[in-house]
Design a protein around this motif. Structure first.
Motif, PDB file in Angstrom:
ATOM      1  N   TYR A 278      11.629  -8.889  -0.534  1.00 36.75           N
ATOM      2  CA  TYR A 278      11.274  -7.996  -0.362  1.00 36.75           C
ATOM      3  C   TYR A 278      12.274  -6.847   0.784  1.00 36.75           C
ATOM      4  O   TYR A 278      12.172  -7.166   1.359  1.00 36.75           O
ATOM      5  CB  TYR A 278       9.987  -6.692  -0.599  1.00 36.75           C
ATOM      6  CG  TYR A 278       9.236  -7.233   0.112  1.00 36.75           C
ATOM      7  CD1 TYR A 278       9.300  -5.846   0.350  1.00 36.75           C
ATOM      8  CD2 TYR A 278       9.365  -8.002   0.887  1.00 36.75           C
ATOM      9  CE1 TYR A 278       7.838  -5.581   1.676  1.00 36.75           C
ATOM     10  CE2 TYR A 278       7.583  -7.546   1.373  1.00 36.75           C
ATOM     11  CZ  TYR A 278       7.552  -6.298   2.297  1.00 36.75           C
ATOM     12  OH  TYR A 278       6.361  -6.470   3.220  1.00 36.75           O
ATOM     13  N   CYS A 279      12.850  -5.675   0.126  1.00 38.20           N
ATOM     14  CA  CYS A 279      12.928  -4.628   1.484  1.00 38.20           C
ATOM     15  C   CYS A 279      11.801  -3.586   1.710  1.00 38.20           C
ATOM     16  O   CYS A 279      11.192  -3.784   0.437  1.00 38.20           O
ATOM     17  CB  CYS A 279      13.756  -3.338   0.553  1.00 38.20           C
ATOM     18  SG  CYS A 279      15.586  -4.975   0.269  1.00 38.20           S
ATOM     19  N   ASP A 280      11.406  -3.684   2.954  1.00 38.23           N
ATOM     20  CA  ASP A 280      10.126  -2.980   2.659  1.00 38.23           C
ATOM     21  C   ASP A 280       9.915  -1.721   3.335  1.00 38.23           C
ATOM     22  O   ASP A 280      11.481  -0.536   2.839  1.00 38.23           O
ATOM     23  CB  ASP A 280       9.472  -3.864   4.930  1.00 38.23           C
ATOM     24  CG  ASP A 280      10.784  -3.191   5.756  1.00 38.23           C
ATOM     25  OD1 ASP A 280      11.474  -2.664   5.372  1.00 38.23           O
ATOM     26  OD2 ASP A 280      10.111  -4.568   6.612  1.00 38.23           O
ATOM     27  N   ALA A 281       9.667  -0.231   3.983  1.00 41.45           N
ATOM     28  CA  ALA A 281       9.508   0.346   3.584  1.00 41.45           C
ATOM     29  C   ALA A 281      10.305   1.832   4.831  1.00 41.45           C
ATOM     30  O   ALA A 281      10.812   2.199   4.484  1.00 41.45           O
ATOM     31  CB  ALA A 281       8.470   1.397   4.348  1.00 41.45           C
ATOM     32  N   SER A 282      10.069   0.702   5.408  1.00 37.87           N
ATOM     33  CA  SER A 282      11.674   0.845   6.618  1.00 37.87           C
ATOM     34  C   SER A 282      13.483   0.060   6.166  1.00 37.87           C
ATOM     35  O   SER A 282      14.553   0.610   6.949  1.00 37.87           O
ATOM     36  CB  SER A 282      11.880  -0.053   8.024  1.00 37.87           C
ATOM     37  OG  SER A 282      11.987  -1.283   7.995  1.00 37.87           O
TER      38      SER A 282
ATOM     39  N   PRO B  17       7.621  -0.269  -1.671  1.00 35.65           N
ATOM     40  CA  PRO B  17       8.212  -1.391  -0.815  1.00 35.65           C
ATOM     41  C   PRO B  17       6.615  -1.628   0.479  1.00 35.65           C
ATOM     42  O   PRO B  17       6.958  -2.291   1.628  1.00 35.65           O
ATOM     43  CB  PRO B  17       8.930   0.027  -0.185  1.00 35.65           C
ATOM     44  CG  PRO B  17       8.057   0.913  -0.411  1.00 35.65           C
ATOM     45  CD  PRO B  17       7.756   0.937  -1.236  1.00 35.65           C
ATOM     46  N   SER B  18       5.733  -2.041   0.044  1.00 36.19           N
ATOM     47  CA  SER B  18       4.717  -1.959   0.963  1.00 36.19           C
ATOM     48  C   SER B  18       3.627  -2.980   0.837  1.00 36.19           C
ATOM     49  O   SER B  18       3.943  -3.797   1.676  1.00 36.19           O
ATOM     50  CB  SER B  18       3.421  -1.225   0.388  1.00 36.19           C
ATOM     51  OG  SER B  18       2.665  -2.182  -1.062  1.00 36.19           O
ATOM     52  N   GLY B  19       4.795  -4.324   0.014  1.00 38.43           N
ATOM     53  CA  GLY B  19       4.845  -5.365   0.606  1.00 38.43           C
ATOM     54  C   GLY B  19       3.652  -6.373  -0.373  1.00 38.43           C
ATOM     55  O   GLY B  19       3.015  -7.567   0.487  1.00 38.43           O
ATOM     56  N   ARG B  20       2.534  -5.059  -0.445  1.00 44.90           N
ATOM     57  CA  ARG B  20       1.124  -5.922  -1.176  1.00 44.90           C
ATOM     58  C   ARG B  20       1.123  -6.402  -2.409  1.00 44.90           C
ATOM     59  O   ARG B  20       1.772  -6.452  -3.236  1.00 44.90           O
ATOM     60  CB  ARG B  20       0.136  -4.176  -0.977  1.00 44.90           C
ATOM     61  CG  ARG B  20      -0.110  -3.866   0.469  1.00 44.90           C
ATOM     62  CD  ARG B  20      -1.315  -2.997   0.321  1.00 44.90           C
ATOM     63  NE  ARG B  20      -0.235  -1.815  -0.962  1.00 44.90           N
ATOM     64  CZ  ARG B  20      -2.013  -0.751  -1.114  1.00 44.90           C
ATOM     65  NH1 ARG B  20      -2.670  -1.016  -0.656  1.00 44.90           N
ATOM     66  NH2 ARG B  20      -1.613  -0.510  -2.143  1.00 44.90           N
TER      67      ARG B  20
END
Length: 738
Positions: A81-85, A152-155
């Motif tokens: 996935y695309c994270d916050a950055s 985009p937190s990946g949680r």
């Protein structure tokens, strides 16, 4: 350099099996030289295992589900996935092969699927555990406790899965009498609700909500579903749809619902066999909530032996579900589970032990103690008891006097020393073999957290029985490094009440900690029983106020008493002449050997010890040699070298003499040792002669390693001899003096 290059062929090149653009970068799955699928472009390369083919499916907004193997039967999966950055990140990766659980009756794996759960036409990625043989009602997938990837937190967040379209031909019935206020079912948690983790206790309902209740034991007859009314009855949906594999029922609740917190029972048709049921709210109001959710099955019928049905299923393939159901029943189910443990085979029994670990009941501890007797369960049962910790203390303390396996478990519990001593003290009056186990366990527990204050408090709370107190006081005298005044005071007070030999004998060491106690020990030196006299002498070791009494004991008629008196006189000023006399004149070798041992370390006794090297008894000569190893003084080297070289002597004594020369670290011994090595290194000599030569070489290496190496070189020694020299030199003499 790779394997192909080593073999002279062309270098192997990676093959791209799948690729995707993730966050503006390339993410690929490549088959490497080992045939493994490697995920690249997301941090460090990730090995996903053997690869035949791979695919990357876009799911949600900025997430990809990477599958290795066939989509319907994946070998491994990963979620990117695309994270916050804005950088690609790995949310999850797992081998999805079926894996056997510890009880070998269940197979499961982690899987990820793509499913549109919000109705926007784009699939989201879900993951959850899939168990072999699982079926579902209408959700179309078998994931248990599914989680959704949050971008985009990946949680990963628990998710309520949406209702899918109803199957054609589903039965429908509207029955105004299909509800009732319900009492608790016999098996209140016979379901696993796919709403968050575990069984749902509160369910926020919307138009796409559905909860699937999967029964925890095979196919059962469904009786209905219970709903709990929330705090606000207005938030409770009125119309509900219950769906199983064989039919569907629609139920409408009346406007005047019962009070908040009450359970409503929604009935279904009679004799409906099902493994699960979908619970679907129809037209729920905004903010709708259900405070609780549970199902009823045929096991809840009056007169049904639900406990018997579940325990009978423990060894079957659905035994995991039966175990979980019994635990969910609370005390009756846990007790039934504990009682069934004895008869279960190893796999199901280990599974049951895992579930029982978290149950704080005496029946559980009893069952685990019984399991200690089974070779296939002893280790996991012991570990489970240790993890129960303080809770197991009370039950174990009741069995410590009757079960020889319990003391060791008690000693392993991470509990305060006072609690461990109190529990282990229950064995103080038990038969000898059982007490020996408890005694060993008390020593283990005390060594972990020694405390004389705690030990003294324990002694003060002991039962009045003489056997218990004498055992405890003897053990206390062994645990405390120096004679304890407190222990001695208790022993003096107990002494008049002791009548049996065992109690009197056990108490003697504890008396040495006070003058009053030592007076009783001196009196015991005249006891008619020689074993009591010998133990009394041992208990007076090192006490100058008993010097005269011990001197008189050197002429006791029993050799073992005289030997104990010799050892007790060791190091006491003025005792040397008496010990030398025993070493020279006593007719019993054991007494002479004890006298030699007691004289060790006294430089004034060198003459007596050297004279003892000519004693006719091997134990006496060995005791004299060992005493010489720790006795400083001159004139010792030549007699010891003479012993090493005397082929008429016992070979083991000659080896001892060589070792003593090495321990004394006297450089004056080097010439003699070298000559001994040269004279005893001929391969034609008997093995015992060569052993003496090897001992001499080791002593030489300990005193002077370079000289030993040089000698070995001249002798053209082999690698084994060189290694032996180096081992002998470790911790060598250096500048140490005898």
């Amino acid at each position: 350099m790779g394997l192909a290059a080593l073999l002279g062929g062309a270098p192997l090149r990676a093959e791209v099996l799948a690729s995707a653009r993730a966050c503006g970068r390339s993410v690929t799955v490549e088959r490497d030289a080992n045939g493994h699928g490697v995920l690249r472009g997301v941090g460090a390369p990730r090995d996903l295992g053997e690869a035949a083919r791979a695919a990357a499916q876009a799911v949600g907004a900025g997430a990809w589900l990477v599958t290795l193997g066939a989509p319907e039967e994946p070998v491994a999966q990963a979620v990117v996935y695309c994270d916050a950055s804005g950088a690609p990140a790995l949310a999850w990766a797992s081998d999805t092969r079926w894996s056997d659980q510890e009880d070998v009756l269940e197979r499961s794996r982690w899987d990820a699927i793509a499913l549109d759960i919000d109705g926007d036409g784009a699939p989201e990625v879900l993951r959850g555990r899939r168990r072999a043989g699982d079926r579902t009602c209408t959700l179309g997938h078998p994931l248990r406790s599914p989680e959704r990837l949050e971008l985009p937190s990946g949680r990963w967040l628990p998710v309520v899965l949406p209702a899918l379209a109803e199957r054609p031909g589903a039965l429908a019935a509207v029955t105004e009498q299909a509800f009732a206020v319900s009492a608790p079912p016999q098996l209140p948690v016979m379901v696993q609700a796919l709403v968050g983790e575990g069984t749902a206790q509160r369910w926020a309902v919307d138009a796409r909500s559905v909860a699937t209740l999967a029964f925890s034991l095979g196919d059962l007859e469904l009786r209905g579903v219970d709903l709990r009314v929330p705090e606000s009855t207005a938030a409770m949906p009125r119309r509900w749809r219950l769906r199983t594999e064989s039919g569907a029922w629609t139920v409408e609740l009346p406007a005047n619902l019962v009070t908040p917190g009450a359970w409503l029972h929604l009935r279904v048709g009679a004799h409906v066999r099902a493994r699960c049921v979908d619970v679907v709210p129809l037209d729920p109001p905004p903010g709708a909530v259900v405070a609780g959710l549970r199902a009823r099955t045929s096991l809840d019928d009056p007169g049904t032996d639900a406990l018997g049905t579940l325990t009978a299923a423990l060894a079957r393939p659905d035994g995991e579900d039966a175990t979980r159901a019994l635990v969910a029943l609370g005390a009756p189910g846990v007790d039934a589970l504990a009682g069934a443990l004895d008869a279960l085979p190893q796999g199901p029994a280990r599974r049951v032990l895992r579930y029982l670990e978290g149950q704080r009941r005496a029946s559980v501890v009893d069952a685990m103690v019984r399991a200690l007797a089974r070779e296939d369960l002893a280790e996991p049962a012991r570990d489970a008891l240790v993890r129960l910790g303080p809770f197991a203390l009370e039950t174990l303390s009741r069995q410590v006097a009757t079960d020889p396996r319990v003391p060791a478990v008690l000693a392993s519990l991470r509990v305060p020393l006072a609690d461990a001593l109190r529990a282990l003290g229950g064995a103080l009056e038990s038969p000898g073999p059982q007490w020996r186990e408890a005694r060993r366990a008390i020593r283990t527990a005390y060594a972990r957290a020694p405390s004389e204050v705690t030990l003294d408090a324990w002694l003060g709370a002991l039962p009045e029985a003489p056997v218990a107190r004498s055992r405890a006081l003897r053990l206390a005298s062994e645990l405390v490094p120096s004679p304890s005044v407190s222990v001695a005071a208790r022993a003096v007070a107990l002494h008049p009440a002791l009548t049996t030999f065992e109690d009197r004998w056990r108490l003697l060491p504890a008396l040495g900690g006070s003058p009053a106690g030592r007076l009783l020990l001196v009196q015991s030196l005249s006891d008619p029983d020689p074993d009591l006299r010998a133990e009394a002498a041992r208990s007076l070791t090192g006490h100058t106020d008993a010097l005269s009494a011990l001197r008189r004991t050197l002429t006791d008629t029993t050799p073992r008493v005289r030997a104990s008196a010799c050892r007790a006189l060791s190091g006491l000023e003025g005792a040397r002449p008496w010990l030398a006399e025993r070493l020279r004149e006593d007719p019993w070798p054991t007494v002479r050997a004890s006298a030699a041992e007691a004289l060790g370390g006294d430089s004034g006794a060198l003459g007596a010890l050297l004279a003892a090297l000519d004693d006719a008894s091997i134990p006496v000569v060995r005791a004299a040699l060992l005493a010489l190893a720790r006795t400083p003084g001159d004139g010792v080297v030549a007699p010891l070298v003479a012993v090493v070289d005397d082929g008429r002597r016992n070979p083991s004594l000659r080896r001892d003499a060589a070792e003593v020369l090495g321990q004394r670290c006297e450089r004056a011994a080097l010439d003699g040792l070298e000559q001994s090595v040269l004279g005893l290194s001929d391969p034609a000599l008997p093995p015992h002669e060569q052993d003496v030569g090897q001992a001499a070489l080791a002593a030489l290496a300990r005193i002077d390693l370079p000289r030993a190496r040089a000698l070995l070189t001249r002798m053209q020694g082999n690698e084994a001899a060189a290694a032996a020299v180096e081992r002998a030199a470790r911790g060598g003499c250096g500048t140490a003096a005898p």
